[in-house]
Design a protein around this motif. Sequence first.
Motif, mmCIF file in Angstrom:
data_model
loop_
_atom_site.group_PDB
_atom_site.id
_atom_site.type_symbol
_atom_site.label_atom_id
_atom_site.label_comp_id
_atom_site.label_asym_id
_atom_site.label_seq_id
_atom_site.Cartn_x
_atom_site.Cartn_y
_atom_site.Cartn_z
ATOM 1 N N ARG A 19 1.602 0.506 -8.928
ATOM 2 C CA ARG A 19 0.221 0.193 -8.520
ATOM 3 C C ARG A 19 -0.556 -0.485 -9.646
ATOM 4 O O ARG A 19 -1.324 -1.413 -9.418
ATOM 5 C CB ARG A 19 -0.506 1.468 -8.090
ATOM 6 C CG ARG A 19 -0.500 1.634 -6.568
ATOM 7 C CD ARG A 19 -1.364 2.769 -6.105
ATOM 8 N NE ARG A 19 -1.994 2.424 -4.835
ATOM 9 C CZ ARG A 19 -3.276 2.193 -4.691
ATOM 10 N NH1 ARG A 19 -4.079 2.219 -5.742
ATOM 11 N NH2 ARG A 19 -3.780 1.920 -3.505
ATOM 12 N N ALA B 171 1.651 -2.764 -3.717
ATOM 13 C CA ALA B 171 1.416 -1.639 -2.821
ATOM 14 C C ALA B 171 2.648 -0.749 -2.849
ATOM 15 O O ALA B 171 3.768 -1.233 -3.049
ATOM 16 C CB ALA B 171 1.152 -2.129 -1.396
ATOM 17 N N THR B 172 2.464 0.558 -2.666
ATOM 18 C CA THR B 172 3.574 1.492 -2.789
ATOM 19 C C THR B 172 3.851 2.217 -1.476
ATOM 20 O O THR B 172 2.931 2.615 -0.759
ATOM 21 C CB THR B 172 3.302 2.537 -3.884
ATOM 22 O OG1 THR B 172 2.124 3.277 -3.540
ATOM 23 C CG2 THR B 172 3.090 1.870 -5.234
ATOM 24 N N ASP C 120 0.448 4.292 -0.998
ATOM 25 C CA ASP C 120 -0.309 3.650 0.085
ATOM 26 C C ASP C 120 0.218 3.994 1.460
ATOM 27 O O ASP C 120 -0.529 3.945 2.443
ATOM 28 C CB ASP C 120 -0.285 2.126 -0.109
ATOM 29 C CG ASP C 120 -0.974 1.708 -1.400
ATOM 30 O OD1 ASP C 120 -2.178 1.975 -1.531
ATOM 31 O OD2 ASP C 120 -0.299 1.137 -2.281
ATOM 32 N N ARG D 30 -4.345 -1.185 2.586
ATOM 33 C CA ARG D 30 -4.930 -0.051 1.870
ATOM 34 C C ARG D 30 -5.025 -0.360 0.376
ATOM 35 O O ARG D 30 -6.022 -0.005 -0.270
ATOM 36 C CB ARG D 30 -4.082 1.199 2.109
ATOM 37 C CG ARG D 30 -4.669 2.457 1.481
ATOM 38 C CD ARG D 30 -3.840 3.683 1.853
ATOM 39 N NE ARG D 30 -3.930 3.963 3.277
ATOM 40 C CZ ARG D 30 -4.920 4.649 3.840
ATOM 41 N NH1 ARG D 30 -5.926 5.093 3.086
ATOM 42 N NH2 ARG D 30 -4.920 4.877 5.122
ATOM 43 N N LYS D 31 -4.012 -1.021 -0.167
ATOM 44 C CA LYS D 31 -4.038 -1.363 -1.589
ATOM 45 C C LYS D 31 -5.194 -2.301 -1.909
ATOM 46 O O LYS D 31 -5.899 -2.142 -2.921
ATOM 47 C CB LYS D 31 -2.703 -2.030 -1.978
ATOM 48 C CG LYS D 31 -2.649 -2.552 -3.416
ATOM 49 C CD LYS D 31 -2.720 -1.419 -4.413
ATOM 50 C CE LYS D 31 -2.463 -1.895 -5.835
ATOM 51 N NZ LYS D 31 -3.476 -2.835 -6.324
ATOM 52 N N LYS D 32 -5.440 -3.261 -1.045
ATOM 53 C CA LYS D 32 -6.519 -4.221 -1.287
ATOM 54 C C LYS D 32 -7.890 -3.638 -0.993
ATOM 55 O O LYS D 32 -8.890 -4.081 -1.562
ATOM 56 C CB LYS D 32 -6.296 -5.455 -0.413
ATOM 57 C CG LYS D 32 -5.060 -6.257 -0.781
ATOM 58 C CD LYS D 32 -4.840 -7.399 0.195
ATOM 59 C CE LYS D 32 -3.578 -8.187 -0.154
ATOM 60 N NZ LYS D 32 -3.296 -9.256 0.831
#
Length: 391
Positions: free
Chosen positions: A99, A104-105, A173, A388-390
């Motif tokens: 991350r 994204a994970t 994520d 979700r990461k963004k």
Amino acid sequence: MRVLVIHNRYRDAGGEDRSSQAEVELLRRFGHEVKVIERSNRQIDSYGWWERLRLLDRAAWNREALREVGQAVRDWRAEIVHVHNFFPLFSPAIHIGARQAGAATVQHLHNFRLICLNGVMLRKGRRCERCVGRTPVQGIVHGCYRRSVFASAVVAHMLQVNRCRDLWREAVDAFIVPGDHSRQLFIAGGLPADRLHVKPNVVDGRQRVGMDMTEGEEALYVGRLSEEKGVGVLLDAWPGIGHALTITGDGPLRSPLEIRAQGLPVTFTGALPADQVMARMQRSRVVIVPSICHETFGRTIVEAYACGKPVIASRLGNLPDIVVDGVTGFLVEPGNAADLADKAKRLLNDRELARRMGKAAHEAYQQGFTAEKNYQALMSIYRDALKRKKG
């Protein structure tokens, strides 16, 4: 899309290893760039005492693995880091490394390690949920991991360190679980429900379409030879069946199971490559999954369906969501050798019943488990993780 796949392989290859490899092949088949970073538990055999001592702490938080994964993300410009198994050579810290580097994970939950020290929710031959949603003190007291209080404390330390860091909420994520039953258990264990996505393990059965559904005279078991898989129950059921049984796989109980099977029409093949496993399924009449623990999925069932074979499986965990009792096979009570023997006799002695159920099994595969459907589900999860990461 550029996907970095992380997997800690097991000493004895099993369903998780096959599933991770199948997912890599799926991504590449659909045109994605995939880089794989793997380690194997067999590496531990060469460790000296100091490396083994360090591993006790690094299983919880491995700074070197964190930096390695972060650097790989930056160098390769990975968009997604998909982790299959991180224990014990990577540690959950790799999610932070990924991350921080901008990816994204996604964490694939192939077993119950995040809520159970031994990952199979079984203690002394009985299903156990005592540590779900709690500090795993009971798991330590009972030595649930490798039957060792010390080893169990090491796993508990890994879980508690990362729970205290709130890592599963802060650095992952999306989670992938193979079935809804597993999803409910993970929610009870404290994982965020809005990030737990249900997607079955991928089985590519393109080469199995149109086979002779009546082929085969014997029964087949495929899987790890360990307590939770119920192979002992299968052997208890086999006297008087009158048909051959092939047991494919390896594990810690192989030698005692071979001794136990003496005098029975049972053959142990050891672990085999995936293509040979599928070939044996084609030559079998029925595939048996006698687990006595909560299975997260049941990959062998879908492989059998792809080959047009009916399945006898325990009425437990996610297995009843896959096997339609009396249609694609039979469900039996976990640990009940008499029930298992009765269902095995019915299928092995009735070619037409096996053919009819095998046809239904193959149709179930086509409707819900093809590689194309699996790919669509995986892409939806990846898109959610990126969003979700963004966000």
